[in-house]
Design a protein around this motif. Structure first.
Motif, PDB file in Angstrom:
ATOM      1  N   VAL A  41      31.252 -27.872 -25.355  1.00 55.29           N
ATOM      2  CA  VAL A  41      31.417 -26.458 -25.702  1.00 55.29           C
ATOM      3  C   VAL A  41      31.682 -26.319 -27.209  1.00 55.29           C
ATOM      4  O   VAL A  41      32.675 -25.727 -27.646  1.00 55.29           O
ATOM      5  CB  VAL A  41      32.550 -25.795 -24.886  1.00 55.29           C
ATOM      6  CG1 VAL A  41      32.443 -24.273 -24.998  1.00 55.29           C
ATOM      7  CG2 VAL A  41      32.478 -26.194 -23.427  1.00 55.29           C
ATOM      8  N   THR A  42      30.779 -26.877 -27.985  1.00 50.14           N
ATOM      9  CA  THR A  42      30.896 -26.842 -29.438  1.00 50.14           C
ATOM     10  C   THR A  42      29.943 -25.791 -29.994  1.00 50.14           C
ATOM     11  O   THR A  42      28.723 -25.963 -29.962  1.00 50.14           O
ATOM     12  CB  THR A  42      30.553 -28.218 -30.048  1.00 50.14           C
ATOM     13  OG1 THR A  42      31.398 -29.214 -29.463  1.00 50.14           O
ATOM     14  CG2 THR A  42      30.735 -28.194 -31.553  1.00 50.14           C
TER      15      THR A  42
ATOM     16  N   MET B  99      34.353 -16.051 -25.795  1.00 52.33           N
ATOM     17  CA  MET B  99      35.244 -17.184 -25.545  1.00 52.33           C
ATOM     18  C   MET B  99      35.695 -17.222 -24.091  1.00 52.33           C
ATOM     19  O   MET B  99      35.967 -18.295 -23.539  1.00 52.33           O
ATOM     20  CB  MET B  99      36.458 -17.114 -26.480  1.00 52.33           C
ATOM     21  CG  MET B  99      36.121 -17.449 -27.929  1.00 52.33           C
ATOM     22  SD  MET B  99      37.583 -17.624 -29.007  1.00 52.33           S
ATOM     23  CE  MET B  99      38.168 -15.927 -29.063  1.00 52.33           C
ATOM     24  N   GLY B 100      35.774 -16.044 -23.451  1.00 53.11           N
ATOM     25  CA  GLY B 100      36.152 -15.999 -22.047  1.00 53.11           C
ATOM     26  C   GLY B 100      35.018 -16.397 -21.115  1.00 53.11           C
ATOM     27  O   GLY B 100      35.261 -16.806 -19.972  1.00 53.11           O
ATOM     28  N   ILE B 101      33.773 -16.278 -21.588  1.00 60.98           N
ATOM     29  CA  ILE B 101      32.614 -16.656 -20.768  1.00 60.98           C
ATOM     30  C   ILE B 101      32.244 -18.122 -20.977  1.00 60.98           C
ATOM     31  O   ILE B 101      31.993 -18.856 -20.016  1.00 60.98           O
ATOM     32  CB  ILE B 101      31.406 -15.753 -21.107  1.00 60.98           C
ATOM     33  CG1 ILE B 101      31.700 -14.301 -20.727  1.00 60.98           C
ATOM     34  CG2 ILE B 101      30.159 -16.250 -20.390  1.00 60.98           C
ATOM     35  CD1 ILE B 101      30.596 -13.333 -21.129  1.00 60.98           C
ATOM     36  N   LEU B 102      32.202 -18.552 -22.226  1.00 65.92           N
ATOM     37  CA  LEU B 102      31.747 -19.910 -22.541  1.00 65.92           C
ATOM     38  C   LEU B 102      32.914 -20.893 -22.457  1.00 65.92           C
ATOM     39  O   LEU B 102      33.354 -21.467 -23.452  1.00 65.92           O
ATOM     40  CB  LEU B 102      31.098 -19.931 -23.926  1.00 65.92           C
ATOM     41  CG  LEU B 102      29.867 -19.038 -24.090  1.00 65.92           C
ATOM     42  CD1 LEU B 102      29.342 -19.073 -25.515  1.00 65.92           C
ATOM     43  CD2 LEU B 102      28.771 -19.438 -23.107  1.00 65.92           C
ATOM     44  N   LYS B 103      33.406 -21.083 -21.255  1.00 68.56           N
ATOM     45  CA  LYS B 103      34.475 -22.049 -20.996  1.00 68.56           C
ATOM     46  C   LYS B 103      33.917 -23.232 -20.217  1.00 68.56           C
ATOM     47  O   LYS B 103      33.065 -23.066 -19.339  1.00 68.56           O
ATOM     48  CB  LYS B 103      35.612 -21.390 -20.208  1.00 68.56           C
ATOM     49  CG  LYS B 103      36.488 -20.471 -21.056  1.00 68.56           C
ATOM     50  CD  LYS B 103      37.676 -19.977 -20.267  1.00 68.56           C
ATOM     51  CE  LYS B 103      38.630 -19.166 -21.136  1.00 68.56           C
ATOM     52  NZ  LYS B 103      39.286 -19.986 -22.181  1.00 68.56           N
ATOM     53  N   LEU B 104      34.423 -24.420 -20.530  1.00 64.68           N
ATOM     54  CA  LEU B 104      33.921 -25.635 -19.903  1.00 64.68           C
ATOM     55  C   LEU B 104      34.126 -25.623 -18.392  1.00 64.68           C
ATOM     56  O   LEU B 104      33.219 -25.940 -17.624  1.00 64.68           O
ATOM     57  CB  LEU B 104      34.612 -26.857 -20.523  1.00 64.68           C
ATOM     58  CG  LEU B 104      34.202 -28.215 -19.963  1.00 64.68           C
ATOM     59  CD1 LEU B 104      32.724 -28.489 -20.238  1.00 64.68           C
ATOM     60  CD2 LEU B 104      35.065 -29.327 -20.572  1.00 64.68           C
ATOM     61  N   ASN B 105      35.312 -25.255 -17.954  1.00 64.67           N
ATOM     62  CA  ASN B 105      35.631 -25.237 -16.529  1.00 64.67           C
ATOM     63  C   ASN B 105      35.076 -23.959 -15.904  1.00 64.67           C
ATOM     64  O   ASN B 105      35.488 -22.847 -16.277  1.00 64.67           O
ATOM     65  CB  ASN B 105      37.147 -25.299 -16.331  1.00 64.67           C
ATOM     66  CG  ASN B 105      37.527 -25.433 -14.866  1.00 64.67           C
ATOM     67  OD1 ASN B 105      36.702 -25.247 -13.967  1.00 64.67           O
ATOM     68  ND2 ASN B 105      38.781 -25.771 -14.626  1.00 64.67           N
TER      69      ASN B 105
END
Length: 655
Positions: free
Chosen positions: A269-270, A286-292
């Motif tokens: 997620v870079t 930032m709330g959508i592109l989360k690893l988990n």
């Protein structure tokens, strides 16, 4: 070993009129990153359903994918237009390939939602499988993004709300799209978004039975998909976040020059958030592109985010936003009152021609401007707000306009005096009264007489051995939502009928400018001596000229001609219906372009002998004397068009 990425059969939906230069999209090979052209053969022009006998005319290519090509297709019995996906049997010869197509059909045909491309029907013959879908005439978000590079936040909210509406419907039905990207979001005539291409769609499985296939488009793949943990609703949400980022920032969040590096960035997620983004937009991404996946916002949480709840979302976008920054303003109480008053005073008169939805206008400045139009402009009909073929003028702010303001239009006489005074030493002035109604009346009489007396025939009479010399419209662009209607003639001169009713044209060598303030006030002067008052309109004219030269194709094979020493043609009227564009010129030339198959009919009167030139879908032209058609008849194809034109002219005569 690097996992493979599979493209959906319908990777791109390339739409456009015959005016656009053709594009040749490429597809990514499932086993490599190199670009390869598809090797499918061209389908036949007429497609026949073996089961029903219904015939369809195959039109222009709309897009290409890994398995299929998509074409415009017209039902010959109903004249309804579809987008037909054509899949050769040779491309799906293996059982798992055929199963993939069957799965797509099974999933898509049961979907019924406002923001999902409508599945119509399918059939197959000995060579191909045909899937008939809703035709979306304004291309896709990929095309809009390519023209615009970035969109405004209100526009992004407008599109995302429609995508989310479709996704909620799909997920409720237990269906995962698995290939959400700009090229799979189509836009119809009314600027409504439709989610399409269900070639990779699948039914949602329990966690322990999730499909571990890595599929989709590299830049939009979720980390869990790359890590072979399976695809769930959260993976579609991730792709949605990538779409949002791309529209706002101009590039996908994890795009690099190397596919392996792109995958590495996704897994970790870079990505970078540009400082130009608003705080709500940054927080939502930032709330959508989360690893988990479990930590990602749900679709409901996205809609409840302040990016949507505190930001303005337009009810509708103008078609011009497909290629240029729109003027979007949140509701203003004072302006709303002004709109109501204006509609009360001036909004009662309605045209007798029923407008297509795309032709409804809500621009208050146009309503006011319409009151001040000259006699030419008063005769105009239904200019659709469809300026979707131009980009903004260089250095021009969205609010500026080279045409006259409402205040300036309040006195055509003072402008006339000003223009006359400025150009007194550098121009010629002509007075030439033009009556469009007389031209329409004459054309109606000629056509009625021809159609009522001509005998039945299966083919057209012999075409004239050589084309008569007349001028016709080879290219056109509708930018009436902001400036006006532009066109290029076969003699290479350029003209623009502006929204304020004035007309300006440029000679083929770009050295002489003709300007019509009204239908009887004509000024002619050197391009190097354009008065200051007309510099704005001159800029628009030159931009139209450059755009049409660079981006639009000539609409037929008629020869170009030069007519030295003659006054330029003046566009008197242009009318757009849901089927055709009609243009009427001051020399009596009448041209009708049909959208569906891009055929054209041109009436001209060289030496007072009425001629009809028919340009077919292959851009081949044939010229006939109207008297020959009246005597010998013509093909049903041409007869249908002549009857439509007569009906259109009769409606204009009654306005």
């Amino acid at each position: 070993m690097e996992p493979a990425c599979f493209l959906s059969p319908f990777d791109d939906h390339v739409l456009g009129s015959d005016l656009y230069k053709s594009s040749q999209p490429t597809v990514v090979s499932p086993k490599s990153d190199r670009m390869e052209p598809p090797k499918t053969a061209e389908p036949t022009r007429i497609i026949v359903d073996p089961g029903t006998g219904r015939a369809y005319s195959k039109g222009r290519l709309l897009g290409k994918g890994g398995f299929a090509r998509c074409y415009e297709a017209t039902d010959l019995s109903s004249n309804k237009t579809y987008a037909v996906k054509v899949i050769p049997h040779t491309r799906v010869a293996k059982p798992h390939q055929r199963e993939k197509i069957n799965n797509e059909i099974e999933l898509h045909r049961d979907l019924h939602h406002k923001h999902i491309v409508k599945f119509s029907h399918h059939f197959e013959d000995s060579e191909n499988i045909y899937i008939f879908l809703e035709h979306c005439s304004r291309k896709s978000l990929a095309h809009i993004w390519k023209s615009r590079h970035t969109l405004l936040e209100p526009e992004v909210r407008y599109y995302l709300k429609q995508i989310i509406s479709a996704l909620k419907y799909l997920h409720l039905k237990g269906i995962l799209h698995r290939d959400l990207k700009l090229g799979n979001f189509f836009v119809n005539e009314n600027m409504e978004l439709k989610v399409g291409d269900f070639g990779l769609a699948a039914r949602q499985e329990p966690t322990d039975h999730k499909k571990k296939t890595i599929c989709g488009t590299p830049n939009y793949l979720a980390p869990e998909v790359l890590l072979r943990q399976g695809h769930g609703p959260e993976s579609d949400v991730w792709s949605l976040g990538c779409v949002m980022y791309t529209l706002l920032c101009g590039t996908p969040p994890f795009e690099t020059s190397d596919l392996k590096e792109t995958y590495r960035c996704i897994k970790h997620v870079t990505y970078t958030l540009p400082p130009s983004l608003s705080i709500p937009a940054r927080n939502l991404l930032m709330g959508i592109l989360k690893l988990n996946p479990e930590e990602r916002f749900t679709l409901e949480e996205i809609l409840d985010h302040e990016f949507f709840t505190k930001g303005y979302t337009p009810d509708k976008l103008p078609p011009s936003s497909c290629v240029m920054v729109p003027e979007l303003n949140p509701p203003n109480p004072a302006k709303s009152l002004f709109v109501k008053v204006t509609k009360t005073l001036f909004g009662k008169r309605k045209s007798k021609i029923k407008k297509a939805p795309s032709e409804e206008r809500d621009d208050i400045s146009k309503l006011v401007t319409g009151l001040m139009k000259t006699s030419i402009c008063r005769q105009l009909s239904h200019k659709t707000v469809e300026g979707n073929e131009l980009t903004p003028l260089s250095g021009q702010s969205p609010s500026s306009s080279p045409v006259q303001t409402v205040a300036e239009e309040s006195s055509q006489k003072s402008i006339s005096r000003s223009v006359r005074g400025t150009m007194a030493s550098s121009c010629e002035v002509f007075d030439d009264c033009i009556t469009a109604s007389a031209i329409i009346e004459s054309a109606v009489g000629l056509l009625k007489n021809c159609l009522s007396h001509m005998p039945p025939a299966e083919k057209n009479p012999a075409s004239l051995a050589c084309h008569e010399h007349f001028v016709w419209v080879s290219k056109w662009v509708d930018y009436s939502n902001k400036y006006g209607f532009g066109y290029q003639l076969s003699n290479h001169s350029i003209g623009v009928l502006f929204n304020d009713g004035t007309h300006m044209s440029l000679s083929a060598n770009w050295k002489k400018v003709h300007y019509n303030l009204t239908n009887s006030k004509h000024f002619s002067f050197l391009a190097s001596a354009v008065p200051e008052q007309l510099q704005g309109q001159m800029s628009v004219l030159q931009y139209f000229a450059s755009y049409m030269e660079q981006h639009l194709m000539k609409g037929g094979d008629l020869p170009s001609i030069e007519e030295a020493g003659q006054l330029p043609l003046l566009l008197l009227q242009w009318v757009k219906t849901n089927q055709a564009l009609m243009m009427l010129f001051s020399n009596g030339t009448l041209q009708v372009n049909f959208y569906n198959d891009h055929t054209k009919v041109i009436f001209s009167k060289p030496d007072h002998t009425c001629l009809i030139t028919y340009i077919n879908r292959d851009r081949n032209s044939y010229t006939y004397k109207l008297s020959s058609i009246a005597e010998l008849g013509c093909s049903p194809e041409l007869q249908r068009r002549l009857k439509y034109i007569l009906k259109l002219l009769q409606q204009r005569a009654d306005v």
